[in-house]
Design a protein around this motif. Structure first.
Motif, PDB file in Angstrom:
ATOM      1  N   LEU A  20       0.835  -1.204   0.000  1.00  0.00           N
ATOM      2  CA  LEU A  20       0.000   0.000   0.000  1.00  0.00           C
ATOM      3  C   LEU A  20       0.868   1.251   0.000  1.00  0.00           C
ATOM      4  CD1 LEU A  20      -2.747   1.367   0.076  1.00  0.00           C
ATOM      5  CD2 LEU A  20      -2.726   1.118   2.554  1.00  0.00           C
ATOM      6  N   GLN A  21       1.979   1.245   0.716  1.00  0.00           N
ATOM      7  CA  GLN A  21       2.855   2.414   0.738  1.00  0.00           C
ATOM      8  C   GLN A  21       3.412   2.713  -0.660  1.00  0.00           C
ATOM      9  OE1 GLN A  21       5.616   1.261   3.729  1.00  0.00           O
ATOM     10  NE2 GLN A  21       6.643  -0.258   2.460  1.00  0.00           N
ATOM     11  N   PHE A  35      -8.119   3.331  -0.027  1.00  0.00           N
ATOM     12  CA  PHE A  35      -7.943   2.411  -1.143  1.00  0.00           C
ATOM     13  C   PHE A  35      -8.677   1.099  -0.884  1.00  0.00           C
ATOM     14  CE2 PHE A  35      -4.423   5.307  -1.343  1.00  0.00           C
ATOM     15  CZ  PHE A  35      -4.265   5.533  -2.702  1.00  0.00           C
ATOM     16  N   ARG A  36      -9.367   0.629  -1.917  1.00  0.00           N
ATOM     17  CA  ARG A  36     -10.083  -0.649  -1.894  1.00  0.00           C
ATOM     18  C   ARG A  36      -9.643  -1.402  -3.146  1.00  0.00           C
ATOM     19  NH1 ARG A  36     -16.020   0.288  -0.536  1.00  0.00           N
ATOM     20  NH2 ARG A  36     -15.058   0.222   1.500  1.00  0.00           N
ATOM     21  N   ASP A  52     -10.563  -3.662   1.601  1.00  0.00           N
ATOM     22  CA  ASP A  52      -9.999  -2.415   2.117  1.00  0.00           C
ATOM     23  C   ASP A  52      -8.636  -2.731   2.707  1.00  0.00           C
ATOM     24  OD1 ASP A  52     -13.097  -1.032   3.476  1.00  0.00           O
ATOM     25  OD2 ASP A  52     -12.422  -1.340   1.430  1.00  0.00           O
ATOM     26  N   VAL A  53      -7.621  -1.987   2.288  1.00  0.00           N
ATOM     27  CA  VAL A  53      -6.280  -2.157   2.834  1.00  0.00           C
ATOM     28  C   VAL A  53      -5.902  -0.846   3.510  1.00  0.00           C
ATOM     29  CG1 VAL A  53      -3.870  -2.645   2.312  1.00  0.00           C
ATOM     30  CG2 VAL A  53      -5.657  -3.814   1.051  1.00  0.00           C
ATOM     31  N   THR A  54      -5.584  -0.920   4.805  1.00  0.00           N
ATOM     32  CA  THR A  54      -5.232   0.288   5.549  1.00  0.00           C
ATOM     33  C   THR A  54      -3.824   0.234   6.119  1.00  0.00           C
ATOM     34  OG1 THR A  54      -6.259  -0.638   7.527  1.00  0.00           O
ATOM     35  CG2 THR A  54      -7.632   0.776   6.157  1.00  0.00           C
ATOM     36  N   LYS A  70     -10.401   0.846  -6.245  1.00  0.00           N
ATOM     37  CA  LYS A  70     -11.374   1.928  -6.132  1.00  0.00           C
ATOM     38  C   LYS A  70     -10.782   2.865  -5.099  1.00  0.00           C
ATOM     39  CE  LYS A  70     -15.638  -0.683  -6.844  1.00  0.00           C
ATOM     40  NZ  LYS A  70     -16.936  -1.021  -6.233  1.00  0.00           N
ATOM     41  N   VAL A  71     -10.725   4.138  -5.415  1.00  0.00           N
ATOM     42  CA  VAL A  71     -10.064   5.096  -4.539  1.00  0.00           C
ATOM     43  C   VAL A  71     -11.054   6.187  -4.174  1.00  0.00           C
ATOM     44  CG1 VAL A  71      -8.091   6.637  -4.307  1.00  0.00           C
ATOM     45  CG2 VAL A  71      -7.893   4.588  -5.722  1.00  0.00           C
ATOM     46  N   THR A  72     -11.171   6.456  -2.878  1.00  0.00           N
ATOM     47  CA  THR A  72     -12.070   7.493  -2.380  1.00  0.00           C
ATOM     48  C   THR A  72     -11.250   8.590  -1.722  1.00  0.00           C
ATOM     49  OG1 THR A  72     -13.765   5.831  -1.959  1.00  0.00           O
ATOM     50  CG2 THR A  72     -14.028   7.954  -0.858  1.00  0.00           C
ATOM     51  N   ARG A  73     -11.474   9.832  -2.162  1.00  0.00           N
ATOM     52  CA  ARG A  73     -10.766  10.961  -1.545  1.00  0.00           C
ATOM     53  C   ARG A  73     -11.379  11.241  -0.185  1.00  0.00           C
ATOM     54  NH1 ARG A  73     -12.067  14.959  -4.661  1.00  0.00           N
ATOM     55  NH2 ARG A  73     -10.441  14.562  -6.170  1.00  0.00           N
TER      56      ARG A  73
END
Length: 132
Positions: A20-21, A35-36, A52-54, A70-73
């Motif tokens: 993810l980084q 980010f999903r 979902d990756v956090t 899928k990216v959400t601001r």
């Protein structure tokens, strides 16, 4: 976006394990995002899921050998408080509206009394009353 022309950007890793980084560091837009990622779910190739990756150090799943997200601001500002790399200016402190220590202030004056309402006219038993 359209399926024929998706937004893409390269994230090249020699070992193929994209974290993810890595996605965040190469993401082309400023701001903070959630980010999903798309992945296959179960033995049926038509079954897919979104994960979902956090965790920044977590490997993101691949879908047909690609990272599909899928990216959400969440915010236009990055976590460091900058927008496009420019630090955010310090905002002035808002006034304390709950302060009771201001000298010379007493209780607020009572609002003026509302004007009396005009009485309704008495109904008439006529044809116009049916349509009003």
């Amino acid at each position: 976006d359209e399926a024929e022309t998706p937004n893409v950007f390269p994230v090249l890793k020699p070992d193929g394990q994209v974290m993810l980084q890595d996605i965040r560091s190469k993401f082309p837009l400023p701001g903070t995002y959630h980010f999903r990622f798309k992945l296959r779910w179960g033995p049926d190739p038509l079954q897919v899921a979104w994960m979902d990756v956090t965790n920044e150090a977590a490997q993101v799943p691949l879908f047909d050998g690609k990272v599909v997200a899928k990216v959400t601001r969440i915010s236009w500002e990055s976590k460091a408080g900058a927008l496009n790399g420019v630090p955010k200016a310090a905002a002035p402190k808002p006034p304390d509206v709950l302060s009771f220590d201001s000298p010379g202030l007493g209780p607020a004056p009572a609002p003026p009394a509302p004007a009396p309402a005009a009485p309704y006219p008495a109904p008439k038993d006529d044809f116009d009353m049916l349509f009003s």
